[in-house]
Design an enzyme around this catalytic site. Sequence first.
Site, short mmCIF file in Angstrom:
data_model
loop_
_atom_site.label_atom_id
_atom_site.label_comp_id
_atom_site.label_asym_id
_atom_site.label_seq_id
_atom_site.Cartn_x
_atom_site.Cartn_y
_atom_site.Cartn_z
N ASP A 281 71.36 86.70 57.40
CA ASP A 281 70.17 87.17 58.09
C ASP A 281 69.39 88.17 57.24
O ASP A 281 69.96 88.87 56.40
CB ASP A 281 70.61 87.84 59.41
CG ASP A 281 69.45 88.27 60.27
OD1 ASP A 281 68.69 87.40 60.71
OD2 ASP A 281 69.31 89.49 60.50
N GLU A 324 68.21 83.48 54.93
CA GLU A 324 66.95 83.54 55.65
C GLU A 324 66.04 84.54 54.94
O GLU A 324 66.10 85.74 55.19
CB GLU A 324 67.16 83.97 57.11
CG GLU A 324 65.86 84.05 57.90
CD GLU A 324 65.74 85.30 58.75
OE1 GLU A 324 64.96 85.27 59.71
OE2 GLU A 324 66.42 86.30 58.46
#
Length: 562
Positions: A281, A324
């Site tokens: 993330d 990401e």
Amino acid sequence: MKYSSIILFFSLVLSLSCKPKKTETAQDTTISKDSISKKNIPFAWEGANVYFLLIDRFNNANPDNDVNFERDNATGKLRGFMGGDIQGITAKIEEGYFDELGVNAIWFTPVVEQIHGDTDEGTGNTYGYHGYWAKDWTALDPNFGTKQELAHLVKTAHDHGIRILMDVVLNHTGPVTEEDPVWPEEWVITEPTCEFTNYENTTNCTLVNNLPDVKTLSDASVELPDQLLAKWKIEGRLSTELDELQLFFERTGYPRAPRFYIIKWLTDYIHELGIDGFRVDTVKHVNENAWAELYKEASYAFETWKRKHPEDVLDDTPFYMVGEVYGYGISGGREYDFGDKKVDYFDNGFTSLINFELKNDASMEYDSIFSKYSRLLRTKLKGKSVMNYLTSHDDGSPFDKERKEPKRAANVLLLTPGASQIYYGDESARNLVIDSTQGDATLRSFMNWEELDSLPNTKDILEHWRKLGSFRRNHLAIGAGRHRRLSHSPYTFGRTYMNGDIKDKVVVALDLPDGKKSIWVKGFFGDGTKLFDTYSQTEVTVEDGKVVLDNDYDIALLELVK
């Protein structure tokens, strides 16, 4: 298992399960769960079919864990816990749901213990149902389940040939609430808020107000937070955690800086469970060297686990990390541009990055999409890959938000070169426009299981996704192969994949007319070659450079008859 053995086994299974049909009439396409789940099909992450789900919103198999830590304050719509859990995912694996969909990897939101309190970021009072607000990286949140249940999930997935991607957060802790004090200033910064105009004000700042940012730039040794030590003591595991940290730092020689504590805690799940990969993330908000360090320790943990559990190893695929980097698109190649600095994340631990570009490309002609991606993956990104998606949990501008073109979405996502990420409910046209929600909550409704059982149109959409997904899983050529257009009208293309003993080639035709149709395969499959259309379950033979089908389907998925 050696690739040659996999190919032999796969060939035998096909020869037994795909008996030649004597007619070209469409056949019953019911898929056998047992025959699918037991296939040992060659796998490569660059062609993977990944299913992404929010644990709390997928399937509730254990209502007894729905409320913990007195998380019972009123919240904004779809901003509280709804009961989905690890056991719910396992149940769907055991039912064969993912097998039927052709899924060979599952990515789920973070499982670590979340903040106990609730907070309002301006979009309604919210709990950490989504998993991105860590309180303790060493424990599972009881709303999601236990470590024993997670271990069972991983084992069950592996038994079905499905890899597990665990979502991990290194960038920030959870927000500060009355129940959740801020981490010490040696660990986090609480200001300034990111401006996203250059490298510094994207990496050394907080994403939003009240989301403390871990000092991943720092190499200074820090002590563990008092609240964490007290928590571990109450739970009876203080000595164990301290001893393990001592061994980690002695082995690695790393300073006891914040990022290395968290890296140790995250890679413990690999050591213990054999997690196959990480989805990482908020990548661009952390200095890139931290990701290279995470990958080094994750790979060490994975190889150590495989040595200790040789009977459980699926194959020799190395540990996988997909990042990401919000806003990254495949056209950028190996670099992400901050404006004042370009960073190659592929050179810092990542095999792949999530591709934010396909949702914009999805309205183009099929061959424009497929040719573009095939070309870029063999030039700018040679040896690397991307994970494509059309909808996700935090993209407010997905492709086909109103679900008007669910079958085209399947065609684009599952047939575009690169890895594919199905967001839970893509395959069932789950509603993404929910009244009275604020922000990304509209993307995160509970999985629409009841519609799968009751609405004929939803069943038809799901069946289409299943056919394409299964074909993709069974053929590395689709996601990882070389693309070649064979005919403009009706649009037909071929894909080939060759790697050592693995050789795979397929032909796909789209936008076909109803009734009798000719599909051009000359130069790809020779006359006399027997092919099997997995969509209509029909065997055909190449004659005069083409095959002929007679059905009402607008798609054909052609593979060699083994």
